[in-house]
Design an enzyme around this catalytic site. Structure first.
Site, PDB file in Angstrom:
ATOM      1  CD  GLU A 142     -19.780  14.255  15.739  1.00 32.64           C
ATOM      2  OE1 GLU A 142     -20.970  14.572  15.669  1.00 32.64           O
ATOM      3  OE2 GLU A 142     -19.359  13.161  15.343  1.00 32.64           O
TER       4      GLU A 142
ATOM      5  CE  LYS B 136     -23.466  12.176   8.918  1.00 29.87           C
ATOM      6  NZ  LYS B 136     -22.249  11.367   8.636  1.00 29.87           N
TER       7      LYS B 136
END
Ligand SMILES: C=C(OP(=O)(O)O)C(=O)O
Ligand SMILES: [Mg+2]
Length: 431
Positions: free
Chosen positions: A204, A336
């Site tokens: 990430e 999400k």
């Protein structure tokens, strides 16, 4: 305005794995695209990402079956429908799929279509996505939660803890959160390089460390905050994503780095110690997604001063969030889109969270795309927080930078409350 055509294609995500892009075309030629992200430390209760071949080892596999489902069954069902009927379209796809976890058509096929429909609808109305999704009610620019060190499944278990993140709780403006984070991110890189502990960049964008125990990253983190010129606990606070389900073997928590197994009680004590020792304002998935007793105990003990986020615990699933609210398992929900698999269900999950007086944190996945849907989602719903991984990869920066643009578009209507967002959960316990 009706949907005229739907198509889907295979593209590649930020890790270089195949994913799906869906394109919806309206009668007037307007198009909308939905790009689907993908997780690595996925929760067992997530909607099903349909991959070709062996389902048990799906990472990296192609998505041609999901594409076929969009071009075939999904297109047949929703072509001709008004693009503005987001919820009806999502419900139609859910009914067509017919499974509890969208495993027949694929949550990726359904979500890609759902996102493309939302984008096309906003474009058809000639308004930005945040305005469309929020019916014009969105004004709050979110506080960023930004990863400085990556570990766990995102860095081949370089640390047992998945994310060491920074939250600029003292920032007065959104711009200042970016400024502070960029200083801390680069200071952390400098500290780690000096110590010979920097291997590279994790999935990430956070630094990929080389450590021998689980407390070392905290020392580096605290030093980086100081070196960047900030006071930990006042200007910035630490946030952790433990992703504890990945450590849990059904009985104990396995710390690979130290080759130790901790009983659930010992693991609880470690979480407690860290929250007492370091300026931690937020902690995600501190326990396995089945360990309800520990979640409850921890929330009772720390919920008045620490944001306790359920990610794998809730998987953006309304039923699971409801149960969590009823049982008092946390005070925050990670949101999400692809955990649940449609835009309208995601909006409902956020609403449910907010109505309970909890905080939603809109989040990216570790496998991302060049799309910034979630930046718009965070502002549209006044969620107040956004977690997108780190700072040094474009699939992350596109989200942080999009919020600068949204803020400019909102003009005087835009507001930023920064760390005050936590008053909503912390004050409650003390009133
Ligand atoms: C973003 C995360 O990782 P992944 O997408 O791999 O689940 C997370 O666990 O919060
Ligand atoms: Mg998580």
């Amino acid at each position: 305005m009706n949907i005229k055509h739907i198509d889907a294609y295979q593209i590649y995500d930020s890790r270089g794995y195949p994913t799906l892009e869906v394109e919806v075309t309206l009668e007037d030629g307007t198009t909308g695209r939905g790009l689907v992200p993908s997780g690595a430390s996925t929760g067992q209760f997530e909607a099903w990402e349909l991959r070709d071949g062996d389902k048990s080892k799906f990472r990296g596999k192609s998505v041609y079956k999901a594409i076929e489902n969009v071009r075939g069954e999904i297109a047949n069902a929703i072509i001709g429908q008004s693009v503005f009927e987001q919820e009806a379209i999502d419900q139609k796809m859910i009914a067509l799929d017919g499974t509890p976890n969208k495993s027949r058509l694929g949550a990726n096929a359904i979500l890609g279509t759902s996102m493309a429909v939302a984008y096309a609808a906003a474009k058809a109305k000639n308004i930005p996505l945040f305005e469309y999704l929020g019916n014009g009610k969105g004004y709050l620019i979110p506080l960023n939660e930004i990863q400085i060190l990556g570990g766990g499944a995102h860095a081949d278990w370089a640390t047992d803890i998945q994310d060491f993140l920074v939250i600029a709780v003292g920032a007065k403006t959104y711009e200042e959160t970016l400024e502070m984070t960029h200083n801390i991110y680069h200071a952390a890189g400098e500290v780690m390089k000096e110590k010979g502990k920097c291997v590279g960049i994790a999935d990430e964008g956070g630094w990929w460390p080389d450590y021998i125990d689980n407390e070392e990253p905290f020392e580096v983190f605290m030093e980086a905050i100081k070196r960047a010129g900030y006071e930990a606990g006042r200007d910035v606070a630490i946030s952790l994503d433990i992703a504890a389900s990945d450590l849990f073997d059904g009985e104990n928590y396995h710390l690979r780095l130290e080759d130790r197994k901790l009983t659930p009680d010992e693991f609880y004590d470690m979480m407690k110690l860290w929250c007492e020792k370091y300026p931690i304002v937020s902690i995600e998935d501190p326990f396995a997604d089945t360990a309800f007793d520990y979640w409850k105990k921890f929330t009772d003990e720390f919920g008045d001063r620490v944001q306790i986020i359920g990610d794998d615990l809730f998987t953006t699933n309304i039923k699971r969030i409801k149960e969590g609210i009823d049982k008092g398992l946390a005070n925050s929900v990670l949101i999400k889109l692809n955990q649940i698999g449609s835009v309208s269900e995601t909006l409902k999950a956020i609403e449910l969270t907010q109505n309970a007086g909890w905080l939603p944190v809109v989040s990216a996945r570790s496998g991302e795309t060049e799309d910034a849907f979630i930046s718009h989602l965070a502002v549209a719903t006044n969620a107040g927080q956004l977690k997108v991984g780190s700072f040094a990869r474009s699939e992350r920066m596109v989200k942080w930078n999009e919020n600068l643009r949204i803020q400019r578009k909102l003009g005087d209507k835009a507001a930023f409350i920064g760390g005050k967002i936590y008053d909503r959960i912390f004050a409650k316990e003390t009133v």
